[in-house]
Design a protein around this motif. Structure first.
Motif, PDB file in Angstrom:
ATOM      1  N   SER A   1     -43.410  14.658  -5.331  1.00  0.00           N
ATOM      2  CA  SER A   1     -42.361  14.894  -4.393  1.00  0.00           C
ATOM      3  C   SER A   1     -41.392  16.153  -4.795  1.00  0.00           C
ATOM      4  O   SER A   1     -40.835  16.448  -4.057  1.00  0.00           O
ATOM      5  CB  SER A   1     -41.657  13.547  -4.098  1.00  0.00           C
ATOM      6  OG  SER A   1     -41.286  12.851  -5.082  1.00  0.00           O
ATOM      7  N   GLY A   2     -41.744  16.514  -5.984  1.00  0.00           N
ATOM      8  CA  GLY A   2     -40.917  17.573  -6.494  1.00  0.00           C
ATOM      9  C   GLY A   2     -41.419  19.024  -6.062  1.00  0.00           C
ATOM     10  O   GLY A   2     -40.671  19.998  -6.243  1.00  0.00           O
TER      11      GLY A   2
ATOM     12  N   THR B   1     -41.824  23.656  -1.920  1.00  0.00           N
ATOM     13  CA  THR B   1     -40.555  24.030  -2.800  1.00  0.00           C
ATOM     14  C   THR B   1     -40.703  25.343  -3.227  1.00  0.00           C
ATOM     15  O   THR B   1     -41.750  25.730  -3.543  1.00  0.00           O
ATOM     16  CB  THR B   1     -40.615  23.047  -4.074  1.00  0.00           C
ATOM     17  OG1 THR B   1     -40.212  21.901  -3.663  1.00  0.00           O
ATOM     18  CG2 THR B   1     -39.253  23.419  -4.712  1.00  0.00           C
TER      19      THR B   1
ATOM     20  N   GLN C   1     -40.117  19.789   0.443  1.00  0.00           N
ATOM     21  CA  GLN C   1     -38.858  19.385   1.200  1.00  0.00           C
ATOM     22  C   GLN C   1     -39.273  17.755   1.698  1.00  0.00           C
ATOM     23  O   GLN C   1     -40.175  17.895   2.645  1.00  0.00           O
ATOM     24  CB  GLN C   1     -38.429  20.258   2.069  1.00  0.00           C
ATOM     25  CG  GLN C   1     -37.341  19.787   2.912  1.00  0.00           C
ATOM     26  CD  GLN C   1     -37.002  20.946   4.079  1.00  0.00           C
ATOM     27  OE1 GLN C   1     -37.299  20.474   5.243  1.00  0.00           O
ATOM     28  NE2 GLN C   1     -36.390  21.725   3.850  1.00  0.00           N
TER      29      GLN C   1
ATOM     30  N   TYR D   1     -37.601  17.153 -10.821  1.00  0.00           N
ATOM     31  CA  TYR D   1     -36.792  15.825 -10.072  1.00  0.00           C
ATOM     32  C   TYR D   1     -37.813  15.662  -8.986  1.00  0.00           C
ATOM     33  O   TYR D   1     -38.278  16.468  -8.200  1.00  0.00           O
ATOM     34  CB  TYR D   1     -35.560  16.297  -9.608  1.00  0.00           C
ATOM     35  CG  TYR D   1     -34.959  15.305  -8.767  1.00  0.00           C
ATOM     36  CD1 TYR D   1     -34.996  13.919  -9.112  1.00  0.00           C
ATOM     37  CD2 TYR D   1     -34.478  15.530  -7.353  1.00  0.00           C
ATOM     38  CE1 TYR D   1     -34.354  12.798  -8.131  1.00  0.00           C
ATOM     39  CE2 TYR D   1     -34.065  14.691  -6.730  1.00  0.00           C
ATOM     40  CZ  TYR D   1     -33.756  13.436  -7.092  1.00  0.00           C
ATOM     41  OH  TYR D   1     -33.388  12.439  -6.012  1.00  0.00           O
ATOM     42  N   CYS D   2     -38.172  14.309  -8.849  1.00  0.00           N
ATOM     43  CA  CYS D   2     -38.987  13.669  -7.588  1.00  0.00           C
ATOM     44  C   CYS D   2     -38.426  12.570  -7.214  1.00  0.00           C
ATOM     45  O   CYS D   2     -38.237  11.358  -7.550  1.00  0.00           O
ATOM     46  CB  CYS D   2     -40.441  13.288  -8.510  1.00  0.00           C
ATOM     47  SG  CYS D   2     -41.374  14.404  -9.104  1.00  0.00           S
ATOM     48  N   PRO D   3     -37.991  13.153  -6.140  1.00  0.00           N
ATOM     49  CA  PRO D   3     -37.228  11.803  -5.131  1.00  0.00           C
ATOM     50  C   PRO D   3     -37.849  10.533  -4.656  1.00  0.00           C
ATOM     51  O   PRO D   3     -37.155   9.618  -4.339  1.00  0.00           O
ATOM     52  CB  PRO D   3     -36.442  12.636  -4.043  1.00  0.00           C
ATOM     53  CG  PRO D   3     -37.245  13.920  -3.928  1.00  0.00           C
ATOM     54  CD  PRO D   3     -37.909  14.236  -5.109  1.00  0.00           C
TER      55      PRO D   3
ATOM     56  N   ASN E   1     -35.867  20.379  -2.514  1.00  0.00           N
ATOM     57  CA  ASN E   1     -35.909  20.037  -3.752  1.00  0.00           C
ATOM     58  C   ASN E   1     -35.740  21.498  -4.785  1.00  0.00           C
ATOM     59  O   ASN E   1     -36.188  22.613  -4.056  1.00  0.00           O
ATOM     60  CB  ASN E   1     -37.326  19.561  -4.142  1.00  0.00           C
ATOM     61  CG  ASN E   1     -37.474  19.146  -5.704  1.00  0.00           C
ATOM     62  OD1 ASN E   1     -37.382  19.587  -6.711  1.00  0.00           O
ATOM     63  ND2 ASN E   1     -37.443  17.602  -5.890  1.00  0.00           N
ATOM     64  N   LYS E   2     -35.166  21.525  -5.699  1.00  0.00           N
ATOM     65  CA  LYS E   2     -34.608  22.711  -6.342  1.00  0.00           C
ATOM     66  C   LYS E   2     -35.894  23.151  -7.247  1.00  0.00           C
ATOM     67  O   LYS E   2     -35.732  24.375  -8.123  1.00  0.00           O
ATOM     68  CB  LYS E   2     -33.275  22.611  -7.187  1.00  0.00           C
ATOM     69  CG  LYS E   2     -32.323  22.103  -6.381  1.00  0.00           C
ATOM     70  CD  LYS E   2     -32.102  22.897  -5.056  1.00  0.00           C
ATOM     71  CE  LYS E   2     -30.954  22.363  -4.214  1.00  0.00           C
ATOM     72  NZ  LYS E   2     -31.243  21.128  -3.611  1.00  0.00           N
TER      73      LYS E   2
END
Length: 477
Positions: free
Chosen positions: A290-291, A329, A294, A378-380, A177-178
Motif C-alpha cells: 500500500s506504500g 504513488t 493512493q 510507509y504502508c497504511p 502516500n509520500k
C-alpha cells in the motif's frame, strides 16, 4: 434540542492498542456516508465535543512479517535518527494555520454512523492534540439523521474513532502516500520527513453518559493516537570480498586487462594488484504494497477500525490490470523486468535514486553504521500483500566480469564474483501489527566461480561509461 458536552478523556495506551490484527471481512457494498462539517462549539443548538489525546511512541516490531524469497505544513512528521535501531524512528503532529491540524471523527453504533470534519489544536510540541468543536443537526434531514438519533439516546452504545493526516474530497476520504525515502545515517543528525507523512488514529473508543452532569466521556481514560499501518526499513548487508583484482579498460573495442601495483599491464592473475571494491548501487523495488498507491479511507463499524486501502482485497495482485485501477504513488515506475511470479508488478522507486552499499555494511544488527544508506516505506494497510526487493542497475564490480575477480587459494589462483539474486526479494507473509516498524535486511552475497560471465558484456557502452565514472569517483587508476 438539548446540548451535550462531550468530554472524551483517558483511554490508556493498552486500552487503545490497535485492532488491526483482526482479520478483514469480505467487502460489502458501501452505503452513502453521512458527513457534516464542525462548527464553533459555542454555536446555539450545537452538540459540543471536546477531547485531549497523546501521540503514542512508535514501537520496533519483535516479529517478522516478511519471509525470504528469493499550502501549509500540517499532519504528521516522521524523524529518523540513530544509531540505536530500537529508538531510531519517532513521529509527531505538525500544525498548520492557527496551530491546528485537520481531524476526522466518526461517531457510530451498530445501526450506522456519521463522519465529522473538524480540526484539533496541536500541543506538547506535536505529541498531543486538544479538540473542541460543535455539531449541528442537519435541517435538511426530516428526522435529524444519524447525529440526532445518537443524541436522542444519550450516545448509549455509541463509539468514536479519530484520524489525523487524511485528505478529503467531498464525502471521500483518502491518503496520498509520500513514497519510498532514502535515508543516510550520520551520527548526531536527524532526518525529518514532514508533509503529512503518516496517518494517526484512535479507534473503537467506547462512550458513556453521566446523567447527573450531562457529560459524555470515553470509558477508561486518556485517548492515545497511534500510527495507522506499519513502516518498512530496508537495510543491506554487503558480504562481498572487500578486495578485487585491479583491471583497466582503455577502449570500448578492447577487453579489460590486469595491472600490477605500478599500473603496468600483466597477464597473470598472481601478478595483479588488489584494490578496494566500490559500493554496489541498489534501488528499492516494491510489489503491491500500500506504500505504492493512493489509499481510500472508510470506517468498518463492526470491526471498530478504519479500513485504509482495503477497497482492493489481498488477491488484487492477481488482476493483470490492477495498476490501471489505482492512483499510483509519485516516484515509482514499472520495473524493467517484472517479478517471476504470475501477476507480480514490481515498481522501482526511481525518484530517490540508488543507495550505495559498501562492503561490510550493516554489520551490526542493532545499530546503523556511519554513512549507512537504507530505504523507508510507509504502508497504511496492515493487511496488504506483496513484496519488497532490490535491483542493481549497474553491477560492474559484482557481475562475474574481470572487474569482479579475486585471488583465491585454489589451483587457478583466482575466481570471478557474481551477485546472487535468489535472496533479493522478501514477500510479506502475514498481517502487520499496527504502530510498528519492521526491519528487513537484504544479504548481498557472491557466488565464486572460474570462467566468468558473459552477462557483463551486454550493454557494453553503458558498462564502459559506468567504468569510466567509477574509475574517477573511486580513484581506481
Amino acid at each position: 434540542m438539548k446540548k451535550f458536552y462531550m468530554a472524551l478523556v483517558a483511554v490508556s495506551l493498552l486500552a487503545s492498542c490497535s485492532k488491526e490484527n483482526v482479520e478483514p471481512q469480505p467487502k460489502q457494498p458501501q452505503a452513502a456516508q453521512e458527513s457534516i462539517d464542525a462548527v464553533d462549539p459555542n454555536t446555539p443548538g450545537a452538540i459540543r465535543l471536546s477531547l485531549s489525546a497523546d501521540v503514542a511512541p512508535i514501537e520496533l516490531a519483535q516479529d517478522n512479517i516478511f519471509g525470504g524469497d528469493g499550502q501549509e505544513a500540517r499532519g504528521t512528521e516522521l524523524t529518523v535518527s540513530g544509531p540505536n535501531l530500537n529508538k531510531a524512528i519517532t513521529y509527531k503532529i505538525t500544525p498548520g494555520a492557527g496551530g491546528k491540524v485537520p481531524a476526522l471523527l466518526y461517531l457510530y453504533d451498530n445501526v450506522g454512523g456519521i463522519s465529522i470534519n473538524g480540526s484539533a489544536t496541536v500541543v506538547n510540541d506535536g505529541k498531543g492534540v486538544n479538540l473542541s468543536l460543535g455539531m449541528l443537526l442537519d435541517p435538511k434531514v426530516a428526522t435529524g439523521g444519524t447525529l440526532k438519533r445518537l443524541a436522542d439516546k444519550k450516545m448509549k452504545g455509541t463509539k468514536l474513532s479519530i484520524m489525523i493526516g487524511h485528505e478529503v474530497n467531498g464525502s471521500k476520504y483518502f491518503f496520498t502516500n509520500k513514497g519510498a525515502q532514502k535515508i543516510t545515517y550520520k551520527p548526531g543528525e536527524k532526518t525529518t520527513l514532514g508533509n503529512n507523512f503518516l496517518l494517526l488514529k484512535a479507534t473503537g473508543l467506547e462512550l458513556e453518559y453521566d446523567a447527573a452532569t450531562d457529560i459524555i466521556s470515553v470509558k477508561g481514560g486518556k485517548v492515545s493516537l497511534q500510527m495507522q499501518g506499519y513502516l518498512v526499513v530496508a537495510r543491506f548487508q554487503n558480504k562481498f570480498p572487500s578486495k578485487m583484482l585491479h583491471h583497466r579498460w582503455n577502449k570500448i573495442s578492447e577487453n579489460p586487462y590486469g595491472v600490477n601495483a605500478q599500473g603496468q599491464r600483466v597477464t597473470g592473475y598472481a601478478d595483479m594488484a588488489e584494490v578496494n571494491r566500490p559500493p554496489l548501487g541498489v534501488t528499492l523495488s516494491v510489489d503491491n504494497l500500500s506504500g505504492t498507491y493512493q489509499t481510500t479511507i472508510e470506517h468498518a463499524n463492526a470491526l471498530n477500525r478504519f479500513k485504509v486501502g482495503e477497497d482492493f482485497d489481498n488477491t488484487s495482485y492477481q488482476d493483470p490490470n490492477i495498476l490501471n485501477k489505482r492512483t499510483m504513488t509519485t516516484g515509482f515506475k514499472v520495473a524493467v523486468k517484472p517479478g517471476f511470479r504470475e501477476r507480480e508488478n514490481f515498481l522501482d522507486a526511481y525518484a530517490i535514486g540508488e543507495a550505495e552499499i559498501p562492503v561490510g555494511s550493516a554489520k551490526n544488527a542493532n545499530q546503523f553504521d556511519n554513512g549507512e544508506q537504507f530505504f523507508l516505506l510507509y504502508c497504511p494497510n496492515p493487511f496488504d500483500r506483496g513484496s519488497i526487493a532490490y535491483r542493481s542497475l549497474m553491477k560492474l564490480y559484482y557481475d562475474g566480469s574481470p572487474f569482479a575477480t579475486i585471488h583465491t587459494g585454489n589451483s587457478q589462483g583466482y575466481a570471478f564474483c557474481y551477485l546472487k539474486n535468489r535472496k533479493n526479494s522478501f514477500r510479506k507473509t502475514k498481517d502487520a501489527t499496527g504502530n510498528k516498524y519492521y526491519y528487513v535486511t537484504f544479504p548481498i552475497e557472491s557466488t565464486d566461480f572460474v570462467g566468468g560471465s558473459n552477462y557483463w558484456t551486454q550493454d557494453r557502452q553503458a558498462r564502459f561509461d559506468a567504468y569510466k565514472a567509477a574509475q574517477a569517483k573511486y580513484k581506481l587508476n
